[in-house]
Design an enzyme around this catalytic site. Sequence first.
Site, mmCIF file in Angstrom:
data_model
loop_
_atom_site.group_PDB
_atom_site.id
_atom_site.type_symbol
_atom_site.label_atom_id
_atom_site.label_comp_id
_atom_site.label_asym_id
_atom_site.label_seq_id
_atom_site.Cartn_x
_atom_site.Cartn_y
_atom_site.Cartn_z
ATOM 1 C CE LYS A 177 -36.436 92.107 0.948
ATOM 2 N NZ LYS A 177 -35.246 91.493 0.369
ATOM 3 C CG HIS A 235 -40.522 89.070 6.345
ATOM 4 N ND1 HIS A 235 -39.463 89.540 7.084
ATOM 5 C CD2 HIS A 235 -40.219 87.794 6.027
ATOM 6 C CE1 HIS A 235 -38.565 88.573 7.205
ATOM 7 N NE2 HIS A 235 -39.002 87.507 6.581
#
Length: 479
Positions: A177, A235
């Site tokens: 990201k 994550h």
Amino acid sequence: MVIFGASGDLTSRKLIPALYRLFQRGRLPKLTRIVGVARSPFSSEEWREELAGTTAQFAKQNFTPESWKAFAEHVYYQPGDIAQDSDFTALSGFLDKHEDGVKTNRVYYLSTMPQLYESAIAQLGKAGLANDSNGQRRVVIEKPFGTDLATSRLLNDSIHKVFREDQIYRIDHYLGKETVQNMMVLRFGNTIFEPIWNRNYIDHIQITCAEEVQVGRRGGYYDKSGILRDMFQNHLFQLMMITAMETPVRFNADIVRDEKVKVLRAVRRFQGSDFSEAGIRGQYDGYLNEEGVPENSQTETFAALKLLIDNWRWKGVPFYLRSGKAMSCRTTQIVIQFKEPPHLMFGGNRHVSPEANRLVIQIQPAEGLQLYFQSKVPDQEMSMRQSELDFRFSAVGDELPDSYQRLLQDALNGDASLFARSDEVEQAWQIIDPIISAWRSPATPTLNSYEPGLWGPIASSEWMESQGRQWFDVCPILA
Ligand SMILES: NC(=O)c1ccc[n+]([C@@H]2O[C@H](COP(=O)([O-])OP(=O)(O)OC[C@H]3O[C@@H](n4cnc5c(N)ncnc54)[C@H](OP(=O)(O)O)[C@@H]3O)[C@@H](O)[C@H]2O)c1
């Protein structure tokens, strides 16, 4: 690029649209071939047709029939069952025929069920497909990487029998990201943040990854996993490492990952009462009625953990990590909560109730960051109010590529900086494993139920309040 699991969801939803976009932007090497492998009996032509439909759906406005036609010429399908040796011999022959003796780099992407990773890798080894005498060979492995420390070690051991560590790319799409990478630029490309990025100025850090969705039809899978395996070990820990790591001397795979893994090594392991006091468990109302979920399931769909990092920079600064399904909105954000000013000279003023500075880094879906600070209310003695500096990628008009685009490109270019290394994965499990075990034991802490559409159990807010703190429960505003 050889994709195992070619007929699956990830391939059609993420991998092919990402490769297609890279192609459109001229970022794939000219002679790239994408070879799909699965048991479904497609011909190359049939697979292309199938993908044309799904890519149009997922690439949305970027899809054009002309560029698809040009891209599809690079796409092939070779039927194969991971359990069949002969199918790997056939695959090897297929690749050799297309490469025609030209030295060619190959990336094998394992987008199949995790139970098949080991056999797929063993088969690649047996068929000589890992041999890198005629071009580089890399393997990309999807999450989850093991289900605990023991299984991740076994998996690492079996992969290392076939591939060297520098050939292995363990994907965590959060690292692809833009906003996560922007964290590194924010911290290490500026001088103003580093001097205050420590225990002297920061009170605590909150990392939230909230999902609005419930488990839906994935209940059977989810119930065996739970939120700690599904979101924390990978994550949330990745976001914590990037927030907490020391400055790498270069943006190089091993140097960056050395710094990240040091953070995990410094995380204080839970002991004794930590298992019940340094975390909150929750399950949303209605979870037990989801398809595939046992009626007495004790699996968490929400968790919050308070982790401490025992090093000079962070000693005494709690890192609060939380994630949940059926939450108020979808948001992933990192909140750096600074300390209050040590002394306020505006003390006599009844309007003074200053909030400490806060930096909010929005990872998704409203990518950007906001800095909250005090400013004077005009024309009102020395009253203060909170004001905000707001940066949004969308306001600058940048196209934020899907994380798979960046990660696939890096895998093709041989840059593993944004992929997890074996020691990183094992350290992460070493932290999470004892918590999962304690939370499954008879003396397990309370599983708090919560109403869908809020910010998890009430106990989670009370837990923060008992520590003199508050969650930053704000949904991002999408421009
Ligand atoms: N979907 C996502 O959004 C997502 C996100 C993050 C991670 N992941 C991970 O990515 C991986 C793939 O997920 P997915 O959702 O795409 O799964 P999926 O839709 O169930 O696809 C599985 C694929 O594996 C193939 N396959 C199954 N058995 C096989 C065998 N014996 N030999 C060869 N191929 C076989 C299937 O094709 P055939 O039946 O035709 O053989 C299918 O193409 C999983 O590890 C998952 O955890 C997925």
